[in-house]
Write a protein that holds these residues in place. Structure first.
Motif: not given
Length: 337
Positions: A258-280
């Motif tokens: 969850v990180g700091e709260g609802y709607g607040i981006p996390t480092a792991s979430g940003i990494e996931a966005i980049k992985m899904f975008a760049e790999l798939e």
């Protein structure tokens, strides 16, 4: 289980694709597939489309001329509700709660907020911490006093009627797997207001599919998240005529991402966005689907899915990316040739 007993408008692009994620699988050492509920249609798609097919049909059955709902500033649910209302010729009013405190201009006017307004919805902003269901009832009464027939939809479309959409999704996924001879060992997805997971758990339990459903939390602590899902799943099963089919142990949520709260981006979430975008070539959103994917990635790295075939259900939300541009380093890929 005969879902045709319940009123429904058929706007979604179904069945949504079930696809292998070969490059991400190779990267993580786990066989990963994706159920593309970001491809449901209706204003860029997402998981709320399935719920709204049943909710909006109920609104029409009750003679509503206006629908009202609530959510965070960049609510995907609000955007899809506005799109359904536009297609059906209904007025739509959305109460937006500021759950992040962000003053960024794009966050407050771009992304889903822009699309809400393009679909003709009106919006009303509230500071964080408000009792939003109470505020919505107050607003609905004000509209009724003006002569409108208002149908109120809870945040996320998460009630037994909305959850029917994900009972149906469970049937659809199992049918696709059966047709392909594809044994699914686990289903993983982002869970928030609880309707998606409650519907999936109810459907999987009713079929005795033996496919465990793991929700990766985006807002509440684990005990609260699991209780919300279980309570709604029980009510959904009652609505379907199979009370008791869902057991408490069927409901599993991991809220470590969850990180700091609802709607607040996390480092792991940003990494996931980049992985899904760049790999798939697949887009996630920082608020919801990225946190679900972050859990998927981290658990895979830790060996939690060793030897399993895992399906990630993509709940959509990429329309919100335009409101979260501040969360990304947009200069890193600019080059001079």
């Amino acid at each position: 289980m005969h879902l045709a007993r319940f009123p429904r408008v058929h706007f979604a692009h179904l069945p949504t694709p079930l696809e292998p994620m070969e490059r991400l699988s190779k990267e993580l050492g786990v066989e990963l597939w994706i159920k593309r509920d970001d491809c449901t249609g209706m204003s860029t798609g997402g998981n709320k489309t399935r719920k709204l097919e049943f909710l909006m049909a109920e609104a029409l059955e009750q003679g509503a001329d206006m629908v009202m709902t609530q959510g965070a500033t960049q609510t995907n649910h609000g955007r899809q509700t506005a799109a359904f209302a536009a297609r059906l010729g209904l007025k739509c009013h959305i109460l937006l709660e500021d759950r992040t405190g962000y003053q960024d201009g794009n966050y407050n006017t771009n992304g889903n907020v822009l699309l809400d307004h393009l679909h003709g919805a009106t919006t009303e902003k509230f500071p964080g911490g408000h009792d939003m269901p109470a505020e919505m009832e107050k607003a609905a009464e004000a509209m009724r006093a003006k002569g409108h027939k208002v149908y109120v939809i809870p945040g996320g479309g998460s009630n037994p009627t909305g959850a029917l959409g994900y009972v149906n999704a469970a049937f659809e996924l199992v049918s696709q797997a059966n047709d392909r001879g594809l044994k699914i060992d686990r289903l993983v997805h982002a869970t928030g207001s609880s309707g998606t997971q409650a519907g999936l758990v109810t459907g999987m339990s009713a079929m005795n599919s033996l496919i465990p459903v793991l929700g990766i939390g985006t807002r509440a602590p684990q005990p609260k998240q699991e209780q919300m899902v279980y309570d709604l799943a029980c009510k959904t099963a009652e609505k379907l005529g199979c009370p008791g089919v869902v057991k408490r142990e069927d409901v599993m949520a991991n809220t470590d991402y969850v990180g700091e709260g609802y709607g607040i981006p996390t480092a792991s979430g940003i990494e996931a966005i980049k992985m899904f975008a760049e790999l798939e070539g697949i887009l996630l959103d920082p608020c919801y689907s990225a946190k679900g994917a972050a859990g998927l990635i981290d658990l895979a790295r830790k060996g939690a899915f060793k030897g399993e075939r895992v399906v990630f259900l993509h709940t959509g939300g990429a329309a919100a990316l335009g409101g979260y541009d501040f969360a990304f380093d947009n200069t890193a890929r600019w080059v001079t040739i």
